[in-house]
Enzyme design. Structure first.
Site, mmCIF file in Angstrom:
data_model
loop_
_atom_site.group_PDB
_atom_site.id
_atom_site.type_symbol
_atom_site.label_atom_id
_atom_site.label_comp_id
_atom_site.label_asym_id
_atom_site.label_seq_id
_atom_site.Cartn_x
_atom_site.Cartn_y
_atom_site.Cartn_z
ATOM 1 N N ASP A 99 -1.419 6.705 6.872
ATOM 2 C CA ASP A 99 -2.479 5.698 6.729
ATOM 3 C C ASP A 99 -2.627 5.256 7.913
ATOM 4 O OD1 ASP A 99 -3.651 3.742 5.644
ATOM 5 O OD2 ASP A 99 -3.099 4.078 3.592
ATOM 6 N N LYS A 120 -12.163 -2.179 8.029
ATOM 7 C CA LYS A 120 -11.548 -3.003 8.650
ATOM 8 C C LYS A 120 -11.850 -3.682 10.440
ATOM 9 C CE LYS A 120 -8.311 -3.381 5.008
ATOM 10 N NZ LYS A 120 -8.738 -3.987 4.415
ATOM 11 N N TRP A 157 0.962 -1.387 0.178
ATOM 12 C CA TRP A 157 -0.201 0.304 0.065
ATOM 13 C C TRP A 157 1.096 1.462 0.237
ATOM 14 C CZ3 TRP A 157 -4.582 -0.684 -2.169
ATOM 15 C CH2 TRP A 157 -5.075 -1.515 -2.014
#
Length: 401
Positions: free
Chosen positions: A204, A229, A115
């Site tokens: 992030d 999540k 990511w």
């Protein structure tokens, strides 16, 4: 109802507390006595405005978010923020340093997994500044090409006056995570950052948000997270933005900055109280229920302790399998994620057998990301310690066969 549900170890959209789902089902039919379902109600109604206020208050309280930061709600997930943080912070940098050329503007990226690699690639694609990779974890991996570690502090090289400094706290695909222990070599090297008063630090936190406290939150310019999540369904992105980073992007564009799409502008979101356009009403509502549930249990401190116990047990089971030559950890010890635990099952056909055996026992979504394969067990907040123990018991049974 619980008899018909399986254990969801998926990386996202992830498991949600069953009590929350039951409460949300009621709200879908009749939200707080309005006679209208939450998915149908106006996003500008006083009832939904109250929900927004409650969710913001829960986040601010549980994470101890200072008043120097605004909490905003938007859409597009972490991938949209790969672009938004670049455009908004380049606009800020342009207003602060209008005479610099694009080549003189630097964007620092800490690349520790798939990511953060994608985030850096998007920054290069957008232009407006030069991307400096402050560290790339791959050269320090076992095979010199995998993301299997958090690099040592002496490997980082930050720029003196960057427009942004990006890191991904937990890499969902690769199973590596920065340690919250400041003395750990796998912690984020805050002490190496430029000693500016207002750092352009971007975190992030998509796959670890609300699972434990955020170290030095007040020092961040932006923290963002997709909800899917740990706190809600897909469709909601939560932003914690320091107020000096909520800038007039149109004024910056007149000075040569790249124009920022209006719904990506943090100022648009802030000025519109996160309802400039229709937000993810249902996702925000369910996230509020999850946050209330979290607060009742003890908040992020509670989950930090439980998640550490879950992960420790699972890593111990993997070590046991390694000793027998049947499992293989994919991440170096000390760099492993508490949220996404990855490993290989060795032997011809063994992985497929392991997966099918788990599914037969009601444990789903344990296959690794398609880009790296193997097994991935996601231990998000809603995955209980008892469910984790059941998985570990199956792993031991598999090893004994």
């Amino acid at each position: 109802m619980s008899d018909s549900r399986v254990t969801n170890f998926g990386a996202g959209p992830s498991a949600l507390p069953e009590s929350v789902l039951q409460e949300a089902a009621k709200g879908l039919l009749n939200f707080r006595g309005t006679g209208i379902g939450i998915a149908e109600i106006s996003h500008r109604s006083k009832e939904f405005t109250a929900v927004l206020t409650e969710v913001e208050s829960q986040i601010r309280t549980q994470l101890d978010v200072p008043q120097t930061h605004s909490i905003l709600f938007t859409q597009g997930g972490g991938s949209a923020q790969f672009s938004a943080v670049v455009l908004n912070l380049l606009a800020r940098h342009r207003l602060l340093h209008p005479d610099l050329s694009d080549d003189e503007r630097v964007l620092d990226y800490v690349v520790t997994g798939s990511w953060s690699k994608k985030a850096a690639e998007e920054a290069r694609r957008l232009g407006g500044g030069r991307v400096n990779v402050a560290v790339d974890a791959r050269p320090y991996s076992k095979d010199a090409r995998s993301f299997d570690n958090i690099p040592a502090h002496d490997t980082y090289s930050f720029s003196p006056d960057s427009a942004l400094i990006y890191y991904c706290e937990n890499e969902t695909v690769d199973g590596v995570e920065f340690s919250n222990d400041a003395s750990s070599p796998a912690s984020f090297p805050f002490h190496l950052l430029p000693q500016n008063a207002l750092l352009p630090l971007v975190g992030d936190y998509s796959s670890s948000f609300m699972s434990r406290p955020i170290p030095r939150l007040a020092d961040h310019a932006v923290v963002y997270a997709g909800a899917q999540k740990n706190i809600g369904p897909a469709g909601l992105t939560i932003l914690i933005v320091r107020k000096d980073c909520i800038v007039d992007v149109d004024a910056a564009a007149k000075l040569g900055a790249t124009p920022v799409p209006i719904t990506m502008s943090y100022k648009t979101l802030a000025d519109g109280n996160s309802v400039y356009n229709t937000p993810s009403v249902l996702s925000i509502y369910i996230s509020g229920l999850v946050l209330k549930h979290s607060q009742e249990l003890g908040g992020v401190k509670y989950y930090e302790e439980v998640n550490k116990r879950k992960a420790d047990k699972l890593y111990a089971a993997i070590k046991e399998g390694e000793a027998k030559g049947l499992f293989k950890a994919k991440v170096k010890e000390g760099s492993g994620s508490l949220m996404n635990v990855v490993f290989d099952v060795l032997g011809e056909g063994a992985e497929a057998k392991f997966v099918s055996g788990a599914e037969a026992r009601g444990m789903k979504a344990i296959k690794g990301h398609r880009s790296v394969g193997g097994i991935r067990i996601s231990l998000y907040n809603a995955v209980t310690e008892e469910q984790t123990d059941t998985l570990i018991a199956y792993m031991k049974e598999f090893l004994a066969q």
